[in-house]
Design a protein around this motif. Sequence first.
Motif, PDB file in Angstrom:
ATOM      1  N   LEU A 295     -15.919  -0.079  -4.392  1.00 29.50           N
ATOM      2  CA  LEU A 295     -16.665   0.909  -3.619  1.00 29.50           C
ATOM      3  C   LEU A 295     -15.885   2.213  -3.638  1.00 29.50           C
ATOM      4  CD1 LEU A 295     -17.621  -1.331  -0.571  1.00 29.50           C
ATOM      5  CD2 LEU A 295     -19.053  -0.695  -2.520  1.00 29.50           C
ATOM      6  N   PRO A 296     -16.523   3.314  -4.016  1.00 29.75           N
ATOM      7  CA  PRO A 296     -15.810   4.589  -4.118  1.00 29.75           C
ATOM      8  C   PRO A 296     -15.431   5.130  -2.741  1.00 29.75           C
ATOM      9  CG  PRO A 296     -18.150   4.910  -4.492  1.00 29.75           C
ATOM     10  CD  PRO A 296     -17.929   3.435  -4.387  1.00 29.75           C
ATOM     11  N   PRO A 297     -14.380   5.961  -2.704  1.00 26.99           N
ATOM     12  CA  PRO A 297     -14.011   6.589  -1.440  1.00 26.99           C
ATOM     13  C   PRO A 297     -15.021   7.668  -1.049  1.00 26.99           C
ATOM     14  CG  PRO A 297     -12.681   7.476  -3.205  1.00 26.99           C
ATOM     15  CD  PRO A 297     -13.505   6.366  -3.796  1.00 26.99           C
ATOM     16  N   ALA A 298     -15.034   8.014   0.214  1.00 27.08           N
ATOM     17  CA  ALA A 298     -15.946   9.055   0.698  1.00 27.08           C
ATOM     18  C   ALA A 298     -15.378  10.445   0.411  1.00 27.08           C
ATOM     19  CB  ALA A 298     -16.172   8.889   2.196  1.00 27.08           C
ATOM     20  N   GLY A 299     -16.259  11.393   0.208  1.00 23.08           N
ATOM     21  CA  GLY A 299     -15.864  12.791   0.050  1.00 23.08           C
ATOM     22  C   GLY A 299     -14.901  13.023  -1.093  1.00 23.08           C
ATOM     23  N   GLU A 300     -13.871  13.816  -0.801  1.00 25.83           N
ATOM     24  CA  GLU A 300     -12.887  14.175  -1.825  1.00 25.83           C
ATOM     25  C   GLU A 300     -11.651  13.286  -1.784  1.00 25.83           C
ATOM     26  OE1 GLU A 300     -13.578  16.409  -4.232  1.00 25.83           O
ATOM     27  OE2 GLU A 300     -15.531  16.422  -3.243  1.00 25.83           O
ATOM     28  N   ALA A 301     -11.695  12.204  -1.029  1.00 26.05           N
ATOM     29  CA  ALA A 301     -10.555  11.300  -0.910  1.00 26.05           C
ATOM     30  C   ALA A 301     -10.322  10.547  -2.221  1.00 26.05           C
ATOM     31  CB  ALA A 301     -10.794  10.303   0.216  1.00 26.05           C
ATOM     32  N   LEU A 302      -9.120  10.046  -2.376  1.00 23.85           N
ATOM     33  CA  LEU A 302      -8.770   9.162  -3.481  1.00 23.85           C
ATOM     34  C   LEU A 302      -8.555   7.774  -2.901  1.00 23.85           C
ATOM     35  CD1 LEU A 302      -6.205  11.402  -5.382  1.00 23.85           C
ATOM     36  CD2 LEU A 302      -8.617  11.075  -5.912  1.00 23.85           C
ATOM     37  N   LYS A 303      -8.736   6.748  -3.717  1.00 23.05           N
ATOM     38  CA  LYS A 303      -8.603   5.373  -3.244  1.00 23.05           C
ATOM     39  C   LYS A 303      -7.647   4.608  -4.143  1.00 23.05           C
ATOM     40  CE  LYS A 303     -11.526   1.477  -1.917  1.00 23.05           C
ATOM     41  NZ  LYS A 303     -12.929   1.022  -1.863  1.00 23.05           N
ATOM     42  N   PHE A 304      -6.656   3.959  -3.514  1.00 23.24           N
ATOM     43  CA  PHE A 304      -5.716   3.110  -4.226  1.00 23.24           C
ATOM     44  C   PHE A 304      -6.137   1.661  -4.047  1.00 23.24           C
ATOM     45  CE2 PHE A 304      -1.552   5.210  -5.365  1.00 23.24           C
ATOM     46  CZ  PHE A 304      -1.372   4.488  -6.524  1.00 23.24           C
ATOM     47  N   ASN A 305      -6.330   0.919  -5.123  1.00 25.87           N
ATOM     48  CA  ASN A 305      -6.558  -0.523  -5.081  1.00 25.87           C
ATOM     49  C   ASN A 305      -5.325  -1.184  -5.672  1.00 25.87           C
ATOM     50  OD1 ASN A 305      -9.593   0.617  -5.780  1.00 25.87           O
ATOM     51  ND2 ASN A 305      -9.545  -1.013  -4.258  1.00 25.87           N
ATOM     52  N   VAL A 306      -4.793  -2.187  -4.970  1.00 26.95           N
ATOM     53  CA  VAL A 306      -3.585  -2.862  -5.426  1.00 26.95           C
ATOM     54  C   VAL A 306      -3.789  -4.376  -5.449  1.00 26.95           C
ATOM     55  CG1 VAL A 306      -2.051  -1.059  -4.575  1.00 26.95           C
ATOM     56  CG2 VAL A 306      -2.581  -2.984  -3.101  1.00 26.95           C
ATOM     57  N   ASP A 307      -2.931  -5.041  -6.211  1.00 32.77           N
ATOM     58  CA  ASP A 307      -2.965  -6.497  -6.259  1.00 32.77           C
ATOM     59  C   ASP A 307      -1.576  -7.002  -6.609  1.00 32.77           C
ATOM     60  OD1 ASP A 307      -4.076  -9.047  -6.120  1.00 32.77           O
ATOM     61  OD2 ASP A 307      -4.614  -9.061  -8.231  1.00 32.77           O
TER      62      ASP A 307
END
Length: 89
Positions: free
Chosen positions: A24-36
């Motif tokens: 799911l993409p982040p809202a607005g101009e935010a960036l999103k980090f996915n980790v595992d």
Amino acid sequence: MLLNMKESCLEVKRVKPVKSAEWLPPAGEALKFNVDGSAMGNPGIAGIGGVLRDKSGKVWGLFFAFVGRLDSMAAEILAIQRVVSMCSL
């Protein structure tokens, strides 16, 4: 006709549910980090990784590393710690 419950239960094949993941993409101009983080064994050879994306899915950064012998929970925590340290630079 009577149904033999023992025989009918033996005929049932258990199917492991398939796990589905949806980004799911982040809202607005935010960036999103996915980790595992994961380990082959408990403990076992472990690795971590992460990806930083914007709302369109464009990759802005990523990392991956082998981190020695850990259990999977420790690997997950180490992946989160790595992101926190990268974001505080």
